[in-house]
Design an enzyme around this catalytic site. Structure first.
Site, short mmCIF file in Angstrom:
data_model
loop_
_atom_site.label_atom_id
_atom_site.label_comp_id
_atom_site.label_asym_id
_atom_site.label_seq_id
_atom_site.Cartn_x
_atom_site.Cartn_y
_atom_site.Cartn_z
CB SER A 1 1.19 -19.24 41.15
OG SER A 1 -0.15 -19.18 40.38
CG PHE B 1 13.66 -26.12 34.06
CD1 PHE B 1 12.81 -26.87 33.12
CD2 PHE B 1 14.39 -25.18 33.62
CE1 PHE B 1 13.13 -26.69 31.70
CE2 PHE B 1 14.59 -24.71 32.37
CZ PHE B 1 13.85 -25.66 31.37
CB ILE C 1 4.99 -14.98 32.87
CG1 ILE C 1 5.95 -16.21 32.24
CG2 ILE C 1 3.74 -15.93 33.51
CD1 ILE C 1 6.42 -17.50 33.16
CG LEU D 1 19.73 -5.56 22.89
CD1 LEU D 1 18.81 -5.54 21.53
CD2 LEU D 1 20.55 -4.59 22.94
CB THR E 1 9.60 -20.00 33.85
OG1 THR E 1 9.04 -18.72 34.01
CG2 THR E 1 11.02 -19.79 33.21
#
Length: 492
Positions: A223, A84, A217, A492, A227
């Site tokens: 699975s 990705f 998530i 943060l 993301t």
């Protein structure tokens, strides 16, 4: 001092060797450890039996194996796989960056899709309205129960609703940058990713960016490879608003950090930290000795120290901006941001999130210094004696002494100020005081009895290339005064 009870994910020494073709020799123990501490890799091999998964991993190179790896095993989040990130405008592991920064990809707003990518059947996109108490509660529930990957984790962040208001509704915030995924039938919120706008300076280049946070998530959907879809969707929404760069942090390795800092922890209530498993009892020591070692005075020592008030905003803004300009990567605060991030507003905030103090010279009445810390509690999981740990995180600070070009004087001043910060945090019933090796923190961490954590925080820029900046640690991962001047932003 450890960030997690066991040092999961620490690579066995002498067991890794990379072949000439870029593939890696993987022992069974290494394969198991990599999968345990790398949610992205685990999801890539989901459904495979052990032999097939090991074979797939043997064909990967070092970069592919490391992307998404958390060396501490703490608070793991699936930050997507190497495949990705290869498709995204981020620096590659193997490229050589120069100090002269610039965008990696020029975005044509006309070519940005007006519609989001389709989700898996049974799920739909949502825009969260955090002014709605019900939706704020939904986000709180999701983060409270699903922000930690490891089911065996001893601690889980407990973000208060006041914290979420503070973190996600800063000046210029946009509702459309609070992204959620809902289950179509139940309407349950099952995933989130959020951003807030700000400006940063990267080697004197001012950039409008989005700070990305709260990628979460639901455990049962880990699975589903959500993301990458979440990251692409918030990117699309930012592009539509004319923001083409982002800054984010992760405890995992991704392509490619602009800097990496180390966590340090100063016990304020050592006995409680020991009882919950956060602080170990050093060999040869006793509980009584550790309590004595970490004892703090009951009163502060800096003359003119007092809580920050709204009347101090302009002076603190000026001091902070001058101080932060000393760092290669820093936040370009507006006056409104100083007001939002540093001034506690008891009339509107249910639960105090930030504490800020200024030093007013008793004679001239000028503000010469300030410091701040914020509250982030953790729930202690399955402990018979304690159900939470109150952690203070060192936030922004500044001192006029920084402009004297006298490092010895700066160190002495920071030792006094930060010791007072510890005292005030103790008075506010915090159990531990956390800090990273950014800003000028290496000047005081060890002397004020901060213990080294095993966690790293990596800083990343999206769609911007620049040479790495120092993170306050040397090659041995220890605080180093010579490695300061890099990171001047707190995420943060």
């Amino acid at each position: 001092m450890s960030d997690s009870k066991d040092r999961k994910g620490k690579a066995p020494e002498g067991q890794s060797s990379e072949k000439k073709d870029g593939a890696v020799n993987i022992t069974p123990q290494m394969a198991e450890s990599l999968l345990e501490n790398n949610p992205a890799l685990r999801n890539e091999t989901a459904g495979m039996d052990k032999d097939k998964a090991a074979e797939a991993m043997r064909k990967m190179n070092i970069a592919e194996l490391l992307t998404g790896l958390s060396v501490s095993g703490k608070n793991q989040k699936d930050m997507a796989s190497y495949k990705f990130w290869q498709t995204q405008p981020v620096p590659r592991f193997d490229e050589t960056s120069t100090d002269t920064g610039g965008p990696i990809k020029i975005i044509d707003p006309e070519k940005v899709s007006k519609e989001p990518d389709a989700l898996l059947e049974g799920f739909e996109w949502a825009t969260l309205d955090l002014t709605n108490e019900t939706e704020l509660q939904e986000l709180w529930d999701l983060l409270t129960y699903h922000y930690v990957e490891d089911d065996n984790a001893m601690f889980r962040f407990r973000y208060s609703q006041s914290f979420l208001h503070w973190a996600l509704m800063s000046p210029g915030w946009k509702k459309e940058w609070h992204v959620g995924v809902r289950a179509t039938k139940s309407r349950k919120l099952v995933a989130s990713i959020c951003g807030v706008p700000t400006e940063i300076n990267v080697r004197n280049q001012k950039l409008k960016v989005v700070e990305i946070n709260f990628l979460c998530i639901h455990k049962k959907l880990r699975s589903k490879r959500l993301t990458p879809v979440l990251i692409k969707e918030i990117t699309r929404r930012c592009y539509l608003n004319g923001i083409y760069q982002a800054i984010y942090t992760a405890g995992v390795v991704l392509p490619t950090p602009v800097s990496s800092c180390r966590y340090y922890h100063r016990p304020l209530d050592w006995l409680k930290l020991y009882e919950v498993g956060f602080s170990p009892l050093p060999a040869g020591s006793t509980k009584a000795r550790q309590i004595t070692k970490n004892h703090l005075p009951s009163t502060t020592s800096t003359p003119g120290l007092r809580p920050m008030e709204p009347k101090d905003i302009d002076t603190v803004h000026d001091l902070l901006q001058r101080y932060l300009s000393r760092f290669a990567l820093n936040q370009a605060f507006t006056r409104e941001e100083v007001d939002h991030w540093l001034v506690h507003k008891p009339e509107t905030v249910k639960e105090q999130v930030v504490w800020a103090y200024v030093v007013e010279d008793p004679e001239t009445h000028k503000i010469t210094d300030f410091f701040s810390f914020y509250n982030l509690e953790s729930t202690v999981i399955q402990n018979p004696k304690h159900d939470n740990v109150r952690a203070a995180y060192l936030y922004y600070y500044a001192t006029e002494t920084a402009f004297t070009n006298n490092m010895k004087a700066l160190k002495e001043r920071l030792l006094m100020l930060m010791n007072d910060a510890l005292i005030l945090a103790k008075k506010a019933h915090f159990d531990v005081f956390n800090a990273l090796t950014l800003h000028d923190n290496p000047l005081f961490l060890e002397q004020l009895k901060f213990g080294a954590g095993d966690g790293q925080l990596h800083f990343y820029l999206y769609n911007y290339r620049t040479a790495p900046v120092p993170g306050g640690v040397n090659e041995k991962n220890l605080p180093d005064e010579k490695r300061m001047g890099g990171v001047g932003i707190v995420m943060l």
